[in-house]
Design an enzyme around this catalytic site. Structure first.
Site, mmCIF file in Angstrom:
data_model
loop_
_atom_site.group_PDB
_atom_site.id
_atom_site.type_symbol
_atom_site.label_atom_id
_atom_site.label_comp_id
_atom_site.label_asym_id
_atom_site.label_seq_id
_atom_site.Cartn_x
_atom_site.Cartn_y
_atom_site.Cartn_z
ATOM 1 N N TYR A 25 0.851 -1.180 -0.097
ATOM 2 C CA TYR A 25 0.065 0.032 -0.056
ATOM 3 C C TYR A 25 0.911 1.494 -0.135
ATOM 4 O O TYR A 25 1.926 1.393 0.855
ATOM 5 C CB TYR A 25 -0.850 0.044 1.334
ATOM 6 C CG TYR A 25 -2.236 0.603 1.020
ATOM 7 C CD1 TYR A 25 -3.097 0.530 0.054
ATOM 8 C CD2 TYR A 25 -2.721 1.381 2.026
ATOM 9 C CE1 TYR A 25 -4.325 0.853 0.029
ATOM 10 C CE2 TYR A 25 -3.750 2.025 1.905
ATOM 11 C CZ TYR A 25 -4.793 1.917 1.143
ATOM 12 O OH TYR A 25 -6.008 2.228 0.892
ATOM 13 N N ASP B 5 -8.428 -3.368 10.621
ATOM 14 C CA ASP B 5 -9.440 -4.294 10.042
ATOM 15 C C ASP B 5 -8.966 -5.010 8.574
ATOM 16 O O ASP B 5 -9.284 -6.247 8.558
ATOM 17 C CB ASP B 5 -10.925 -3.525 10.111
ATOM 18 C CG ASP B 5 -10.972 -2.495 9.508
ATOM 19 O OD1 ASP B 5 -10.150 -1.726 9.273
ATOM 20 O OD2 ASP B 5 -12.159 -2.321 8.853
ATOM 21 N N ARG B 6 -8.868 -3.875 7.786
ATOM 22 C CA ARG B 6 -8.535 -4.521 6.393
ATOM 23 C C ARG B 6 -7.404 -5.319 6.559
ATOM 24 O O ARG B 6 -7.175 -6.297 5.903
ATOM 25 C CB ARG B 6 -8.495 -3.051 5.427
ATOM 26 C CG ARG B 6 -9.431 -2.363 5.296
ATOM 27 C CD ARG B 6 -9.374 -1.227 4.565
ATOM 28 N NE ARG B 6 -9.157 -1.573 3.290
ATOM 29 C CZ ARG B 6 -8.652 -0.752 2.165
ATOM 30 N NH1 ARG B 6 -8.330 0.610 2.631
ATOM 31 N NH2 ARG B 6 -8.399 -0.960 1.177
ATOM 32 N N THR C 258 -20.157 -0.890 7.430
ATOM 33 C CA THR C 258 -20.480 0.605 7.559
ATOM 34 C C THR C 258 -20.163 1.185 5.945
ATOM 35 O O THR C 258 -20.781 2.068 5.137
ATOM 36 C CB THR C 258 -20.105 1.122 8.475
ATOM 37 O OG1 THR C 258 -20.548 0.593 9.712
ATOM 38 C CG2 THR C 258 -20.417 2.758 8.453
ATOM 39 N N THR D 253 -41.142 6.270 -5.585
ATOM 40 C CA THR D 253 -40.163 6.842 -4.859
ATOM 41 C C THR D 253 -39.223 5.888 -4.095
ATOM 42 O O THR D 253 -38.222 5.601 -4.119
ATOM 43 C CB THR D 253 -40.319 8.461 -4.190
ATOM 44 O OG1 THR D 253 -40.724 9.078 -4.995
ATOM 45 C CG2 THR D 253 -39.171 8.642 -3.557
#
Length: 246
Positions: free
Chosen positions: A87, A96-97, A120, A172
């Site tokens: 990265y 967490d990743r 989330t 809608t």
């Protein structure tokens, strides 16, 4: 026995493991942590180790309190992982990743792996067969999509995930459901197809709170496991202990 603790954005998820076997699992709010952990240790008095990871800054008071129960291992960016991190901004990569990526490496050796965490936010993490973490993507999760439409418009209602009956919504509410659900499904399918096109054989893991809701509606072959982060915490702990003892 080991207690794995995942401190997430909105909930705390906890699991009890005996080696690789998941014995029990709990989900609760942050303000319930002392009551719930007390109850877990009364039920599973054989727990001697705790491993914890957190998406945000670690709560020092919580860590000190947990250490009164058992030996505590905190997984952070300085921990040992079974992959090389490529990265470009490693200090910004969520723990967490990293834990999910470690679980993918340990669960699917010698494979290209794509981990999709539908929580989330929806995160995509790719680790190639040489155990190099390449990177991925981040996008809003289901609830964030519904909430943003409600919060940033004048009249759109706040809805909750519901599978649309048709692609073309004739109200809608139905149009919103189609946009959110089908939009995310198309996004996930698109990412999966792109990685498969570029890398060939890819082991795809879908996890997170919305994994089960989404899994049955995806066309590509995936390994769906809503407990994958907790299982990855357990496997990473066992991996770390093995490395230290070798």
């Amino acid at each position: 026995m080991l207690l794995a603790v995942d401190v997430g954005n909105t909930k705390i998820k906890v699991a009890v493991f005996e080696e690789y076997a998941l014995i029990d699992k709990f989900i609760f709010d942050r303000d319930e942590v002392e009551k719930k952990i007390n109850k877990i240790f009364k039920t599973h008095c054989e727990i001697s180790q705790i491993v914890l990871s957190s998406v945000g800054k670690e709560d020092e008071d919580l860590l000190l309190w947990l250490q009164t129960y058992a030996d505590l291992t905190v997984i952070n960016r300085m921990s040992r992982f079974p992959f090389e991190n490529h990265y470009a901004s490693p200090d910004t990569l969520g723990v967490d990743r990293m834990v999910l990526s470690a679980g993918a490496v340990l669960s699917f050796p010698d494979k290209n792996r794509l981990v999709i965490d539908a929580g989330t936010c929806v995160t995509y993490d790719f680790i190639d067969r040489s155990n190099s973490y390449i990177g991925g993507a981040i996008s809003p999760g289901l609830r964030l999509r519904y909430e943003s439409m409600h919060n940033f418009t004048a009249k759109l209602p706040l809805l909750y995930p519901e599978m649309p009956s048709d692609y073309t919504g004739n109200t809608t509410n139905k149009a919103m459901h189609s946009g959110v659900i089908n939009g995310l499904l198309y996004e996930i399918e698109g990412f999966m197809s792109r990685y498969i096109e570029q890398y060939g054989d890819v082991s795809i893991i879908l996890t997170g709170g919305d994994a089960e809701f989404l899994a049955k509606r995806l066309k590509n072959t995936i390994f769906a496991n809503s407990n994958f982060l907790l299982e990855s915490l357990n496997k990473l702990y066992l991996y770390t202990i093995k490395i230290e003892n070798d």
